[in-house]
Design a protein around this motif. Sequence first.
Motif, PDB file in Angstrom:
ATOM      1  N   VAL A   6       0.849  -1.209   0.000  1.00 35.32           N
ATOM      2  CA  VAL A   6       0.000   0.000   0.000  1.00 35.32           C
ATOM      3  C   VAL A   6       0.878   1.250   0.000  1.00 35.32           C
ATOM      4  CG1 VAL A   6      -1.677   1.322   1.374  1.00 35.32           C
ATOM      5  CG2 VAL A   6      -2.000  -1.142   1.036  1.00 35.32           C
ATOM      6  N   LEU A   7       1.974   1.202   0.755  1.00 36.56           N
ATOM      7  CA  LEU A   7       2.889   2.365   0.796  1.00 36.56           C
ATOM      8  C   LEU A   7       3.531   2.605  -0.570  1.00 36.56           C
ATOM      9  CD1 LEU A   7       4.682   1.931   4.248  1.00 36.56           C
ATOM     10  CD2 LEU A   7       3.317   3.892   3.503  1.00 36.56           C
ATOM     11  N   LYS A   8       3.886   1.526  -1.231  1.00 36.67           N
ATOM     12  CA  LYS A   8       4.552   1.642  -2.530  1.00 36.67           C
ATOM     13  C   LYS A   8       3.559   2.010  -3.649  1.00 36.67           C
ATOM     14  CE  LYS A   8       7.977  -0.992  -5.092  1.00 36.67           C
ATOM     15  NZ  LYS A   8       8.363  -2.348  -5.453  1.00 36.67           N
ATOM     16  N   ASN A   9       2.325   1.704  -3.410  1.00 32.69           N
ATOM     17  CA  ASN A   9       1.286   1.937  -4.427  1.00 32.69           C
ATOM     18  C   ASN A   9       0.847   3.402  -4.423  1.00 32.69           C
ATOM     19  OD1 ASN A   9      -0.826   1.633  -6.285  1.00 32.69           O
ATOM     20  ND2 ASN A   9      -2.276   1.108  -4.659  1.00 32.69           N
ATOM     21  N   ARG A  10       1.715   4.249  -4.912  1.00 30.08           N
ATOM     22  CA  ARG A  10       1.411   5.685  -5.044  1.00 30.08           C
ATOM     23  C   ARG A  10       0.848   5.950  -6.442  1.00 30.08           C
ATOM     24  NH1 ARG A  10       1.307   5.233  -0.874  1.00 30.08           N
ATOM     25  NH2 ARG A  10      -0.594   6.350  -1.314  1.00 30.08           N
ATOM     26  N   ILE A 157       5.781  10.327   0.850  1.00 26.46           N
ATOM     27  CA  ILE A 157       4.597  10.640   1.653  1.00 26.46           C
ATOM     28  C   ILE A 157       5.020  11.594   2.764  1.00 26.46           C
ATOM     29  CG2 ILE A 157       2.892   9.697   3.252  1.00 26.46           C
ATOM     30  CD1 ILE A 157       2.758   7.222   1.561  1.00 26.46           C
ATOM     31  N   ASP A 158       4.350  12.725   2.863  1.00 26.50           N
ATOM     32  CA  ASP A 158       4.606  13.712   3.911  1.00 26.50           C
ATOM     33  C   ASP A 158       3.420  13.717   4.871  1.00 26.50           C
ATOM     34  OD1 ASP A 158       6.843  14.351   2.438  1.00 26.50           O
ATOM     35  OD2 ASP A 158       5.966  16.155   1.550  1.00 26.50           O
ATOM     36  N   LYS A 159       3.611  14.463   5.976  1.00 27.79           N
ATOM     37  CA  LYS A 159       2.548  14.553   6.970  1.00 27.79           C
ATOM     38  C   LYS A 159       1.798  15.870   6.793  1.00 27.79           C
ATOM     39  CE  LYS A 159       2.119  14.628  11.911  1.00 27.79           C
ATOM     40  NZ  LYS A 159       2.839  14.976  13.123  1.00 27.79           N
ATOM     41  N   VAL A 160       0.491  15.792   6.836  1.00 23.04           N
ATOM     42  CA  VAL A 160      -0.303  17.034   6.819  1.00 23.04           C
ATOM     43  C   VAL A 160      -0.473  17.483   8.259  1.00 23.04           C
ATOM     44  CG1 VAL A 160      -2.541  18.070   6.247  1.00 23.04           C
ATOM     45  CG2 VAL A 160      -1.637  16.225   4.845  1.00 23.04           C
ATOM     46  N   GLU A 161      -0.194  18.744   8.540  1.00 18.75           N
ATOM     47  CA  GLU A 161      -0.458  19.286   9.873  1.00 18.75           C
ATOM     48  C   GLU A 161      -1.980  19.374  10.027  1.00 18.75           C
ATOM     49  OE1 GLU A 161       1.957  19.481  11.910  1.00 18.75           O
ATOM     50  OE2 GLU A 161       3.404  19.078  10.317  1.00 18.75           O
ATOM     51  N   PRO A 162      -2.495  19.294  11.284  1.00 15.07           N
ATOM     52  CA  PRO A 162      -3.949  19.420  11.467  1.00 15.07           C
ATOM     53  C   PRO A 162      -4.432  20.691  10.768  1.00 15.07           C
ATOM     54  CG  PRO A 162      -2.884  18.861  13.535  1.00 15.07           C
ATOM     55  CD  PRO A 162      -1.785  19.117  12.542  1.00 15.07           C
ATOM     56  N   LYS A 167      -2.511  19.402  -0.549  1.00 12.38           N
ATOM     57  CA  LYS A 167      -2.186  19.429  -1.987  1.00 12.38           C
ATOM     58  C   LYS A 167      -0.821  18.789  -2.233  1.00 12.38           C
ATOM     59  CE  LYS A 167      -4.559  23.622  -3.572  1.00 12.38           C
ATOM     60  NZ  LYS A 167      -4.994  24.355  -2.366  1.00 12.38           N
ATOM     61  N   TYR A 168      -0.758  17.930  -3.226  1.00  9.84           N
ATOM     62  CA  TYR A 168       0.545  17.354  -3.574  1.00  9.84           C
ATOM     63  C   TYR A 168       1.370  18.396  -4.327  1.00  9.84           C
ATOM     64  CZ  TYR A 168      -2.206  16.349  -7.816  1.00  9.84           C
ATOM     65  OH  TYR A 168      -3.028  16.453  -8.912  1.00  9.84           O
ATOM     66  N   TRP A 169       2.691  18.194  -4.313  1.00 11.40           N
ATOM     67  CA  TRP A 169       3.588  19.159  -4.971  1.00 11.40           C
ATOM     68  C   TRP A 169       4.863  18.442  -5.401  1.00 11.40           C
ATOM     69  CZ3 TRP A 169       8.271  20.453  -2.268  1.00 11.40           C
ATOM     70  CH2 TRP A 169       8.341  19.922  -0.984  1.00 11.40           C
ATOM     71  N   ARG A 170       5.652  19.116  -6.232  1.00  9.84           N
ATOM     72  CA  ARG A 170       6.890  18.507  -6.734  1.00  9.84           C
ATOM     73  C   ARG A 170       8.050  19.423  -6.359  1.00  9.84           C
ATOM     74  NH1 ARG A 170       6.514  16.989 -12.901  1.00  9.84           N
ATOM     75  NH2 ARG A 170       5.013  15.455 -12.193  1.00  9.84           N
ATOM     76  N   HIS A 176       7.943  13.887  -6.152  1.00 12.89           N
ATOM     77  CA  HIS A 176       6.523  14.217  -5.974  1.00 12.89           C
ATOM     78  C   HIS A 176       6.159  13.969  -4.502  1.00 12.89           C
ATOM     79  CE1 HIS A 176       2.323  14.504  -7.466  1.00 12.89           C
ATOM     80  NE2 HIS A 176       2.071  13.663  -6.483  1.00 12.89           N
ATOM     81  N   HIS A 177       5.646  14.986  -3.831  1.00  9.73           N
ATOM     82  CA  HIS A 177       5.300  14.865  -2.402  1.00  9.73           C
ATOM     83  C   HIS A 177       3.785  14.769  -2.229  1.00  9.73           C
ATOM     84  CE1 HIS A 177       9.305  15.859  -0.671  1.00  9.73           C
ATOM     85  NE2 HIS A 177       9.469  16.356  -1.899  1.00  9.73           N
ATOM     86  N   VAL A 178       3.367  13.732  -1.484  1.00  7.16           N
ATOM     87  CA  VAL A 178       1.932  13.528  -1.232  1.00  7.16           C
ATOM     88  C   VAL A 178       1.677  13.635   0.267  1.00  7.16           C
ATOM     89  CG1 VAL A 178      -0.045  11.998  -1.573  1.00  7.16           C
ATOM     90  CG2 VAL A 178       1.874  11.880  -3.126  1.00  7.16           C
ATOM     91  N   PRO A 179       1.085  14.739   0.713  1.00  6.10           N
ATOM     92  CA  PRO A 179       0.796  14.869   2.141  1.00  6.10           C
ATOM     93  C   PRO A 179      -0.398  13.994   2.535  1.00  6.10           C
ATOM     94  CG  PRO A 179       0.839  17.015   1.010  1.00  6.10           C
ATOM     95  CD  PRO A 179       0.730  15.951  -0.036  1.00  6.10           C
ATOM     96  N   LYS A 180      -0.244  13.262   3.613  1.00 10.84           N
ATOM     97  CA  LYS A 180      -1.343  12.425   4.116  1.00 10.84           C
ATOM     98  C   LYS A 180      -1.708  12.894   5.524  1.00 10.84           C
ATOM     99  CE  LYS A 180      -1.672   9.421   0.663  1.00 10.84           C
ATOM    100  NZ  LYS A 180      -2.875   9.409  -0.204  1.00 10.84           N
TER     101      LYS A 180
END
Length: 189
Positions: A6-10, A157-162, A167-170, A176-180
């Motif tokens: 699941v982690l690798k499946n971006r 995968i990055d962390k979203v602050e509360p 939004k993802y960004w490069r 490519h950074h995906v905040p979760k």
Amino acid sequence: MLRDLVLKNRSYRRFYQEVSIELETLRDLVDLARLSASALNLQPLKYVLSREPQKNALIFSHLGWASYLKGWSGPAEGERPSAYIIVLGDTEISRSFGCDHGIAAQSILLGATEKGLGGCMIATVKRQELSQALGIAPRYEILLVIALGKPKETVAIDKVEPNGDAKYWRDSQGVHHVPKRALDDIIIG
Ligand SMILES: Cc1cc2nc3c(=O)[nH]c(=O)nc-3n(C[C@H](O)[C@H](O)[C@H](O)COP(=O)(O)O)c2cc1C
């Protein structure tokens, strides 16, 4: 093991376009979708496979990529998907498809990841034009296009602050950074 998959499946959007995918591989992936859950077990989903450069190019021209990445209109020639699986809803089996296509797409992408491939679900599709271009009969509704290939990008995968931005960004290295969102921010009761 499943967590690793699941982690690798971006969502990957840049590929080694020259690495083709066998028809049998695409069929194996659809077989995973076939065996997945379906509301009322109606199994209304049907599939179109593409792995030939000409058909791939035709499909590509009907897709919308990464709307948060302003100034990037999608992968350049040479970095485009080498295959697609188009998920269709058969309106002669059901008028609505619930979340069947999401479940099917996830099975397909997990299977692809296990095989060292990767891809992206794409819902931004010029549906009517693509249907016509491919000669898909009107009884079939295009639900999702799954782009597939050998990934040529790193996704972190990055962390979203509360209450933070998801939004993802490069970055400048092309990562490519995906905040979760954090686990404790999504379990609310
Ligand atoms: C139903 C659905 C539709 C999507 N449609 C698009 C799309 O049209 N274009 C695109 O580039 N990405 C699309 N995506 C990919 C999402 O942007 C991606 O899942 C999200 O940024 C999170 O990244 P991750 O998949 O690596 O976790 C879609 C994802 C889902 C689940």
